[in-house]
Design a protein around this motif. Sequence first.
Motif, short mmCIF file in Angstrom:
data_model
loop_
_atom_site.label_atom_id
_atom_site.label_comp_id
_atom_site.label_asym_id
_atom_site.label_seq_id
_atom_site.Cartn_x
_atom_site.Cartn_y
_atom_site.Cartn_z
N ALA A 1 0.82 -1.34 0.44
CA ALA A 1 0.45 -0.44 -0.22
C ALA A 1 0.96 1.09 0.02
O ALA A 1 2.36 1.59 0.23
CB ALA A 1 -0.93 -0.23 1.86
N MET A 2 -0.10 2.30 -0.44
CA MET A 2 1.11 3.07 -0.09
C MET A 2 -0.20 4.94 0.46
O MET A 2 -1.30 4.43 -0.02
CB MET A 2 1.02 4.06 -1.79
N LEU A 3 0.34 5.08 1.24
CA LEU A 3 0.11 6.15 2.41
C LEU A 3 0.12 8.11 2.33
O LEU A 3 1.52 7.70 1.59
CB LEU A 3 0.49 5.98 3.54
N VAL A 4 -0.59 8.82 2.11
CA VAL A 4 -0.14 9.79 1.31
C VAL A 4 -0.64 10.74 2.62
O VAL A 4 -2.32 10.55 2.53
CB VAL A 4 -0.34 10.31 -0.08
N LYS A 5 0.87 11.77 3.27
CA LYS A 5 0.09 12.14 4.20
C LYS A 5 -0.07 13.62 3.69
O LYS A 5 0.73 14.29 3.22
CB LYS A 5 0.83 12.24 5.41
N ILE A 6 -1.38 14.62 3.82
CA ILE A 6 -1.68 16.05 3.38
C ILE A 6 -2.03 17.15 4.78
O ILE A 6 -2.70 16.61 5.14
CB ILE A 6 -2.14 16.00 2.12
N GLN A 7 -0.61 17.82 4.59
CA GLN A 7 -1.33 18.80 5.58
C GLN A 7 -1.63 20.14 5.45
O GLN A 7 -1.45 20.54 3.96
CB GLN A 7 -0.21 19.55 5.78
N LEU A 8 -3.72 20.21 5.79
CA LEU A 8 -4.98 21.14 5.53
C LEU A 8 -4.84 21.76 6.64
O LEU A 8 -6.11 21.67 6.98
CB LEU A 8 -5.66 19.85 4.60
N PRO A 9 -3.91 22.85 6.66
CA PRO A 9 -4.41 24.01 8.27
C PRO A 9 -5.50 24.41 7.79
O PRO A 9 -5.91 24.84 6.44
CB PRO A 9 -2.66 24.48 7.70
N GLU A 10 -6.60 24.75 8.34
CA GLU A 10 -7.32 25.75 8.18
C GLU A 10 -8.64 24.97 7.57
O GLU A 10 -9.42 25.87 6.98
CB GLU A 10 -7.18 26.87 8.32
N THR A 11 -8.84 23.16 7.46
CA THR A 11 -9.82 22.78 5.86
C THR A 11 -10.69 22.40 7.23
O THR A 11 -10.70 21.47 8.50
CB THR A 11 -8.47 21.81 6.08
N LYS A 12 -11.60 21.88 6.78
CA LYS A 12 -12.56 21.19 7.65
C LYS A 12 -12.99 19.57 6.72
O LYS A 12 -12.62 20.02 5.33
CB LYS A 12 -14.41 21.62 7.89
N ALA A 13 -13.54 19.06 7.43
CA ALA A 13 -13.44 17.59 5.95
C ALA A 13 -14.51 17.52 5.27
O ALA A 13 -14.39 16.77 4.22
CB ALA A 13 -13.76 16.41 7.07
N THR A 14 -15.55 18.97 5.34
CA THR A 14 -16.75 18.94 3.94
C THR A 14 -16.15 19.13 3.02
O THR A 14 -16.99 19.74 2.53
CB THR A 14 -17.80 18.88 5.10
N ASP A 15 -14.87 20.04 3.58
CA ASP A 15 -14.69 21.28 2.08
C ASP A 15 -14.28 20.19 1.23
O ASP A 15 -13.15 21.15 0.17
CB ASP A 15 -13.72 22.14 2.57
N ILE A 16 -13.44 19.01 1.88
CA ILE A 16 -12.38 18.51 0.97
C ILE A 16 -12.94 17.54 -0.80
O ILE A 16 -13.71 17.05 0.10
CB ILE A 16 -11.23 17.42 1.89
N VAL A 17 -12.69 18.11 -0.76
CA VAL A 17 -12.91 17.11 -2.40
C VAL A 17 -12.06 16.14 -3.30
O VAL A 17 -10.45 17.07 -3.48
CB VAL A 17 -13.42 18.20 -3.61
#
Length: 195
Positions: free
Chosen positions: A122-138
Motif C-alpha cells: 500500500a501507499m500512504l499519502v499524508k497531506i497537511q491541510l491547516p484551517e480546513t474542515k473535512a466537509t471542504d475536501i474534494v
Amino acid sequence: MESAGFSTFQNLQALSALLSTQEEDEDEDDTKDTAPSAGFGPGNIGPPPKTSNDKQVSTAYTKRDSKDIWCEEEVPEGSQYDDLADPRPQPKYEVILKQTVGTEDLFLGLSRKDPSSMCCDAMLVKIQLPETKATDIVLDVKEKFLDLRTPKYKLGLHLPHPVHSQEGKAQFSSERAELEVTLLMNRPMDIINRQ
C-alpha cells in the motif's frame, strides 16, 4: 553462394559511394593531398537534406489528421489532470510505502519479501491541510493520479506507482489538520508477491 563474412559487389559499390565526397572540388590538387573522408562530419551521415524545391518535407512526427496540432505520443502521461491556471497553493504532503509483514517474514524469511518498494502492498499519502474542515475536501483518485481540492489548497499528485483507484480509504484528523489517504498498489506481479 554468398558467405555471411564477405560482401557482394553491390555492397562494395554502396560503401564506396558512401565514402566518396558528395561535391567534387574544382581544384583537383586539393583532393589528391587530402584523404577522401577528410571533408566528412556528422552532418554527412544519412540521406542528403531535401532542398526547398522538394515538395515532401519529412518530420519526426507524422500527423494522422491534418487538423491535429499534436500526436497522443507527444503528450506526457497524466498531464490532462494538471491545472496550471489555478492560483491556490499546494499543501505539504508525504508519500510513505507500506508493507504487511509478520514474524515469519522478519525471522524466517518464508514469504520472499524484502525491504524494497517492489514488495510494498500500500501507499500512504499524508497531506497537511491547516484551517480546513473535512466537509471542504474534494478527493478524486485515478490509477496514477491523486487530485485534492479545498477552498484554500489544490494538490495534483502524480503517484509513483499505479494504485487500485476504487479500493482506498481516506481519514481526516481535525486535531492535526491532516488527511491520510491509504491506497492499495496495483502491480503486474501482485499475484506472485502476495503468496
